[in-house]
Scaffold this active site. Structure first.
Site, short mmCIF file in Angstrom:
data_model
loop_
_atom_site.label_atom_id
_atom_site.label_comp_id
_atom_site.label_asym_id
_atom_site.label_seq_id
_atom_site.Cartn_x
_atom_site.Cartn_y
_atom_site.Cartn_z
N TRP A 102 0.82 -1.21 0.00
CA TRP A 102 0.00 0.00 0.00
C TRP A 102 0.84 1.26 0.00
O TRP A 102 0.51 2.24 -0.66
CB TRP A 102 -0.99 -0.02 1.15
CG TRP A 102 -2.02 -1.09 0.98
CD1 TRP A 102 -2.21 -2.18 1.79
CD2 TRP A 102 -3.01 -1.21 -0.06
NE1 TRP A 102 -3.24 -2.97 1.31
CE2 TRP A 102 -3.74 -2.39 0.19
CE3 TRP A 102 -3.33 -0.44 -1.18
CZ2 TRP A 102 -4.78 -2.82 -0.65
CZ3 TRP A 102 -4.37 -0.86 -2.01
CH2 TRP A 102 -5.08 -2.04 -1.74
N ASP A 171 -1.95 6.67 5.97
CA ASP A 171 -2.98 5.74 5.52
C ASP A 171 -3.21 4.78 6.69
O ASP A 171 -2.34 3.97 7.01
CB ASP A 171 -2.50 5.00 4.27
CG ASP A 171 -3.48 3.91 3.82
OD1 ASP A 171 -4.53 3.74 4.46
OD2 ASP A 171 -3.17 3.24 2.81
N LYS A 195 -12.28 -2.04 6.89
CA LYS A 195 -11.37 -2.93 7.62
C LYS A 195 -11.70 -2.97 9.11
O LYS A 195 -11.49 -3.97 9.75
CB LYS A 195 -9.92 -2.49 7.42
CG LYS A 195 -9.54 -2.28 5.95
CD LYS A 195 -8.89 -3.48 5.31
CE LYS A 195 -8.79 -3.33 3.80
NZ LYS A 195 -7.88 -2.26 3.37
C1 LIG Z 1 -7.38 -1.92 1.92
C2 LIG Z 1 -6.34 -0.87 1.94
C3 LIG Z 1 -6.30 0.14 0.99
C4 LIG Z 1 -7.27 0.20 -0.17
O1 LIG Z 1 -8.50 0.54 0.32
P1 LIG Z 1 -9.78 0.65 -0.63
O2 LIG Z 1 -10.78 1.20 0.34
O3 LIG Z 1 -10.08 -0.71 -1.12
O4 LIG Z 1 -9.46 1.62 -1.70
C5 LIG Z 1 -5.34 1.12 1.09
N1 LIG Z 1 -4.44 1.10 2.09
C6 LIG Z 1 -4.43 0.12 3.03
C7 LIG Z 1 -3.41 0.15 4.10
C8 LIG Z 1 -5.39 -0.89 2.98
O5 LIG Z 1 -5.40 -1.85 3.91
#
Ligand SMILES: *Cc1c(COP(=O)(O)O)cnc(C)c1O
Length: 360
Positions: A102, A171, A195
């Site tokens: 990511w 993030d 998540k």
């Molecule tokens: C799942 C995830 C993403 C992508 O998220 P989406 O909502 O599917 O765009 C980005 N960064 C991290 C750390 C993730 O776990």
């Protein structure tokens, strides 16, 4: 009805009580004779839901008054683009930590909209750890340092956030509201809801107000953080159902003890699984350095592909789903998000210990 233990990395398992509440009021929201998803997003019923979710998010995550909370669409991935679009002005540059899939993705997308450079690259270390602060290169005048607080795929996390005098952008998609954060270090935090906080379709961006004063205005209206803040994320039709459900998850979190309790649970439960790995006499192994291991996404390996397959087959037979590691990493990954019941972790560790004894 049989509920399985769902160890999926995302979307994730949600509290059963929340799913039941949503089901119970789905057809007739609070006596209004229609579903919440049929209401106008400008009506009083939805407005109360919207405000409650905003207030709960602020309260539970202890978001200071100097920050705005935005409810957006496009997930974590659209934020990869929106952040540099809004924050990076002509001549400014940002540093990115390539700590895993990511972090690499965030830097790649940002490069389309501004000047970015790699502050640290985890690839030579096979993404098995995060950098120490002194390993991170920060050029003078850097606008922000982008980090991925928890790498969902590689299972590595920042235990402490780097204090380098440069504002952090994080993030937090896969560890949102699983631990308190030192807000003074951050200009912006973002992540998808699916998540730890609710269903997919909602991204939550928390941004410092002073940042909005100088953010880029030459963008389409939806893309502008300052406009979204001004309109309370009601610039257009928001993802109402996801915001409504997140409110329910946040209410559940508050009732069981909030972020402090989520952290206590995550530390305890991940410790339990890592102990099963470390005490298996080498049957299970973790590719992540001990002090950098994720408490949300627990990555581990078995001695062979055959044993991987047998482990997964046996796990599904007893009701544990989505334990297969990401295709880029292999092995297993148990994602233990906020809503996973303790019994799921107890059952998983018992299964792991029993499987190792049988095949070790
Ligand atoms: C799942 C995830 C993403 C992508 O998220 P989406 O909502 O599917 O765009 C980005 N960064 C991290 C750390 C993730 O776990």
């Amino acid at each position: 009805m049989t509920r399985v233990y769902n160890f999926c990395a995302g979307p994730c398992t949600l509290p059963l009580s929340v799913l039941e509440e949503v089901q119970a009021e789905f057809l007739d929201f609070r006596g209004s004779g229609m579903s919440i998803i049929e209401h106008s997003h400008r009506g009083v019923e939805y407005d109360a839901v919207h405000e409650e979710s905003l207030a709960l998010f602020r309260q539970l995550f202890a978001v200071p008054d100097q920050f705005e909370i935005l409810f957006l669409q496009g997930g974590g991935v659209l934020a990869f683009s929106m952040v540099p679009m809004n924050l990076l002005r002509e001549g400014e540059e940002a540093a990115y930590i390539r700590s895993g899939t990511w972090g690499v993705g965030a830097e790649k997308d940002a490069a389309f909209y501004g000047s970015v450079y790699t502050g640290w690259d985890g690839k030579p270390h096979s993404y098995s750890r995060m950098p120490a602060p002194e390993e991170i290169e920060i050029r003078p005048g850097t606008r922000y340092l982008h980090i991925t607080s928890n790498e969902t795929i590689e299972g590595v996390r920042f235990v402490d956030f780097p204090r380098l005098g440069v504002p952090l952008v994080a993030d937090m998609s896969s560890d949102y509201l699983s631990r308190p954060i030192p807000w003074e270090l951050f200009d912006l935090v973002y992540g998808g809801a699916q998540k730890n906080l609710g269903p997919a379709g909602l991204a939550i961006v928390v941004v410092r107000r002073s940042v909005l004063e100088s953010s880029n205005r030459k963008l389409g209206s939806y893309l502008r953080f300052d406009l979204q803040a001004e309109k309370r994320s009601l610039l257009n039709t928001p993802p109402m159902f996801a915001i409504y459900m997140m409110g329910k998850v946040l209410n559940w979190m508050r009732a069981v003890g909030g972020v402090a309790e989520m952290k206590r649970r995550a530390d305890g439960r991940s410790g339990q699984v890592y102990r099963a790995i470390d005490e298996s006499g080498g049957f299970y192994s973790s590719p992540v350095e001990r002090d950098h291991r994720s408490v949300m996404n627990l990555v581990f390996r078995l001695p062979s592909d055959e044993l991987d397959a047998a482990f997964l087959k046996g796990a599904e037979a007893v009701g544990f789903f989505n334990l297969k590691g990401h295709r880029s990493v292999g092995g297993m990954r148990a994602s233990i998000y906020n809503a996973m019941p303790d019994e799921g972790v107890d059952a998983l560790t018992a299964y792991m210990t029993e499987f190792a004894a049988r095949h070790g």
